[in-house]
Design a protein around this motif. Structure first.
Motif, PDB file in Angstrom:
ATOM      1  N   ALA A 246       3.506   1.587  -3.854  1.00  0.00           N
ATOM      2  CA  ALA A 246       2.750   1.600  -5.103  1.00  0.00           C
ATOM      3  C   ALA A 246       2.732   0.200  -5.696  1.00  0.00           C
ATOM      4  O   ALA A 246       3.745  -0.485  -5.725  1.00  0.00           O
ATOM      5  CB  ALA A 246       3.391   2.572  -6.076  1.00  0.00           C
ATOM      6  N   CYS A 247       1.577  -0.227  -6.139  1.00  0.00           N
ATOM      7  CA  CYS A 247       1.456  -1.583  -6.679  1.00  0.00           C
ATOM      8  C   CYS A 247       1.966  -1.676  -8.114  1.00  0.00           C
ATOM      9  O   CYS A 247       2.275  -2.756  -8.594  1.00  0.00           O
ATOM     10  CB  CYS A 247       0.002  -2.046  -6.624  1.00  0.00           C
ATOM     11  SG  CYS A 247      -0.628  -2.179  -4.926  1.00  0.00           S
TER      12      CYS A 247
ATOM     13  N   GLU B  58      -1.288   7.479 -12.124  1.00  0.00           N
ATOM     14  CA  GLU B  58      -2.704   7.557 -11.808  1.00  0.00           C
ATOM     15  C   GLU B  58      -3.074   9.005 -11.572  1.00  0.00           C
ATOM     16  O   GLU B  58      -2.297   9.788 -11.046  1.00  0.00           O
ATOM     17  CB  GLU B  58      -3.010   6.726 -10.559  1.00  0.00           C
ATOM     18  CG  GLU B  58      -2.692   5.246 -10.751  1.00  0.00           C
ATOM     19  CD  GLU B  58      -3.044   4.478  -9.495  1.00  0.00           C
ATOM     20  OE1 GLU B  58      -4.107   4.749  -8.922  1.00  0.00           O
ATOM     21  OE2 GLU B  58      -2.260   3.620  -9.095  1.00  0.00           O
TER      22      GLU B  58
ATOM     23  N   THR C 132      -6.966  12.071  -7.028  1.00  0.00           N
ATOM     24  CA  THR C 132      -8.389  12.047  -6.721  1.00  0.00           C
ATOM     25  C   THR C 132      -8.809  13.264  -5.910  1.00  0.00           C
ATOM     26  O   THR C 132      -9.956  13.411  -5.576  1.00  0.00           O
ATOM     27  CB  THR C 132      -8.731  10.769  -5.917  1.00  0.00           C
ATOM     28  OG1 THR C 132      -7.915  10.729  -4.749  1.00  0.00           O
ATOM     29  CG2 THR C 132      -8.451   9.532  -6.755  1.00  0.00           C
TER      30      THR C 132
ATOM     31  N   ASN D  77      -7.038   5.169   1.853  1.00  0.00           N
ATOM     32  CA  ASN D  77      -6.118   5.083   0.719  1.00  0.00           C
ATOM     33  C   ASN D  77      -6.573   4.130  -0.379  1.00  0.00           C
ATOM     34  O   ASN D  77      -5.987   4.095  -1.457  1.00  0.00           O
ATOM     35  CB  ASN D  77      -4.726   4.670   1.207  1.00  0.00           C
ATOM     36  CG  ASN D  77      -3.642   5.070   0.232  1.00  0.00           C
ATOM     37  OD1 ASN D  77      -3.606   6.203  -0.233  1.00  0.00           O
ATOM     38  ND2 ASN D  77      -2.775   4.134  -0.108  1.00  0.00           N
ATOM     39  N   LYS D  78      -7.627   3.367  -0.111  1.00  0.00           N
ATOM     40  CA  LYS D  78      -8.135   2.491  -1.168  1.00  0.00           C
ATOM     41  C   LYS D  78      -8.622   3.302  -2.362  1.00  0.00           C
ATOM     42  O   LYS D  78      -8.503   2.880  -3.515  1.00  0.00           O
ATOM     43  CB  LYS D  78      -9.274   1.621  -0.620  1.00  0.00           C
ATOM     44  CG  LYS D  78      -8.806   0.537   0.338  1.00  0.00           C
ATOM     45  CD  LYS D  78      -9.971  -0.302   0.830  1.00  0.00           C
ATOM     46  CE  LYS D  78      -9.499  -1.391   1.793  1.00  0.00           C
ATOM     47  NZ  LYS D  78     -10.634  -2.214   2.292  1.00  0.00           N
ATOM     48  N   ASP D  79      -9.177   4.481  -2.088  1.00  0.00           N
ATOM     49  CA  ASP D  79      -9.635   5.364  -3.161  1.00  0.00           C
ATOM     50  C   ASP D  79      -8.550   6.356  -3.583  1.00  0.00           C
ATOM     51  O   ASP D  79      -8.381   6.640  -4.764  1.00  0.00           O
ATOM     52  CB  ASP D  79     -10.886   6.137  -2.732  1.00  0.00           C
ATOM     53  CG  ASP D  79     -12.083   5.226  -2.538  1.00  0.00           C
ATOM     54  OD1 ASP D  79     -12.159   4.196  -3.244  1.00  0.00           O
ATOM     55  OD2 ASP D  79     -12.929   5.531  -1.677  1.00  0.00           O
ATOM     56  N   LYS D  80      -7.815   6.872  -2.611  1.00  0.00           N
ATOM     57  CA  LYS D  80      -6.815   7.899  -2.928  1.00  0.00           C
ATOM     58  C   LYS D  80      -5.595   7.326  -3.627  1.00  0.00           C
ATOM     59  O   LYS D  80      -4.947   7.998  -4.420  1.00  0.00           O
ATOM     60  CB  LYS D  80      -6.377   8.614  -1.639  1.00  0.00           C
ATOM     61  CG  LYS D  80      -7.523   9.210  -0.838  1.00  0.00           C
ATOM     62  CD  LYS D  80      -8.321  10.222  -1.635  1.00  0.00           C
ATOM     63  CE  LYS D  80      -9.438  10.817  -0.796  1.00  0.00           C
ATOM     64  NZ  LYS D  80     -10.256  11.793  -1.546  1.00  0.00           N
ATOM     65  N   LYS D  81      -5.250   6.092  -3.288  1.00  0.00           N
ATOM     66  CA  LYS D  81      -4.111   5.390  -3.890  1.00  0.00           C
ATOM     67  C   LYS D  81      -2.823   6.206  -3.796  1.00  0.00           C
ATOM     68  O   LYS D  81      -2.099   6.394  -4.778  1.00  0.00           O
ATOM     69  CB  LYS D  81      -4.428   5.024  -5.341  1.00  0.00           C
ATOM     70  CG  LYS D  81      -5.640   4.122  -5.474  1.00  0.00           C
ATOM     71  CD  LYS D  81      -5.796   3.570  -6.865  1.00  0.00           C
ATOM     72  CE  LYS D  81      -7.050   2.697  -6.980  1.00  0.00           C
ATOM     73  NZ  LYS D  81      -7.054   1.566  -6.013  1.00  0.00           N
TER      74      LYS D  81
ATOM     75  N   SER E  59       1.046   6.774  -2.608  1.00  0.00           N
ATOM     76  CA  SER E  59       2.213   5.918  -2.429  1.00  0.00           C
ATOM     77  C   SER E  59       2.758   6.032  -1.008  1.00  0.00           C
ATOM     78  O   SER E  59       3.321   5.091  -0.466  1.00  0.00           O
ATOM     79  CB  SER E  59       3.317   6.316  -3.413  1.00  0.00           C
ATOM     80  OG  SER E  59       2.855   6.238  -4.740  1.00  0.00           O
TER      81      SER E  59
END
Length: 210
Positions: free
Chosen positions: A22-23, A28, A31, A154-158, A160
């Motif tokens: 996680a960044c 969040e 999605t 994962n760019k959209d789902k984000k 971890s």
């Protein structure tokens, strides 16, 4: 020589768990209904390895190629083994019936049988090595394909973390975390073999010493 189950176990082992850090700690919103938030900061999901192996077109096509080659190898080695056994039996019969004109003739034919046996062993080693190399190529291609897709996914789902569920490596899992169908659908949509046909593995051929 049976390679079908060997190939499957090797291919299954190639699908490893992929973890995304996680960044930030900010919560969040999920999605998808399949995405769950753990302790308000970490979202995880998993994919079923067996389902990927059975439903991902790339896996099915590649498995068919390797199974076909495995069958050809089995048939070739079986034919060589039968030829050797037939020659050995003929030698034994001739020896028992005093069919050789001299001891030297018998020793030469016996030496020829030894060379035939050595050639069979060499062929088996070479063919098995080629199949292993081809299976390794499949494993790498499968891993790279899955990893690349999940990175884009994962760019959209984000998420971890994305785990692989294989057998009992995860003892209990809420089906709500399962994203297998989404991943398989995405993999199949992205799968575009060259000229509409999968590129077959090409093992490096080694010249057999005689």
């Amino acid at each position: 020589m049976k390679t079908k189950f060997f190939f499957r176990s090797m291919a299954l082992a190639a699908v490893v768990a992929l973890t995304f850090s996680a960044c930030n700690k900010q919560e969040e919103k999920p999605t998808s209904e399949n995405m769950k938030t753990v302790e308000g900061s970490m979202k995880i999901a998993y994919v079923e390895v067996d389902s990927i192996m059975e439903k991902y077109t790339f896996c099915k096509e590649y498995k068919a190629i390797l199974d076909s080659r495995s069958k050809k190898v089995d048939n070739e080695l079986t034919a060589q083994q039968q030829s050797l056994e037939k020659a050995a039996q003929a030698f034994q019969n001739k020896l028992q019936n005093n069919g050789f004109t001299s001891r030297d003739e018998a020793e030469k034919q016996q030496a020829a049988l030894v060379r035939q046996q050595q050639n069979l062993e060499s062929s088996a080693q070479r063919l098995q090595s080629e199949l292993l190399q081809q299976t390794d190529e499949f494993n790498k291609a499968l891993h790279d394909s899955l990893q690349h897709f999940l990175e884009v996914y994962n760019k959209d789902k984000k998420l971890s973390m994305i785990l692989t569920k294989q057998g009992d490596n995860i003892l209990l899992a809420d089906p709500a975390f399962d994203i297998t169908d989404e991943v398989i659908a995405g993999l199949n949509k992205a799968y575009k073999p060259k000229n509409g046909k999968i590129e077959e593995p090409k093992a490096e051929k080694k010249e057999e010493k005689k």
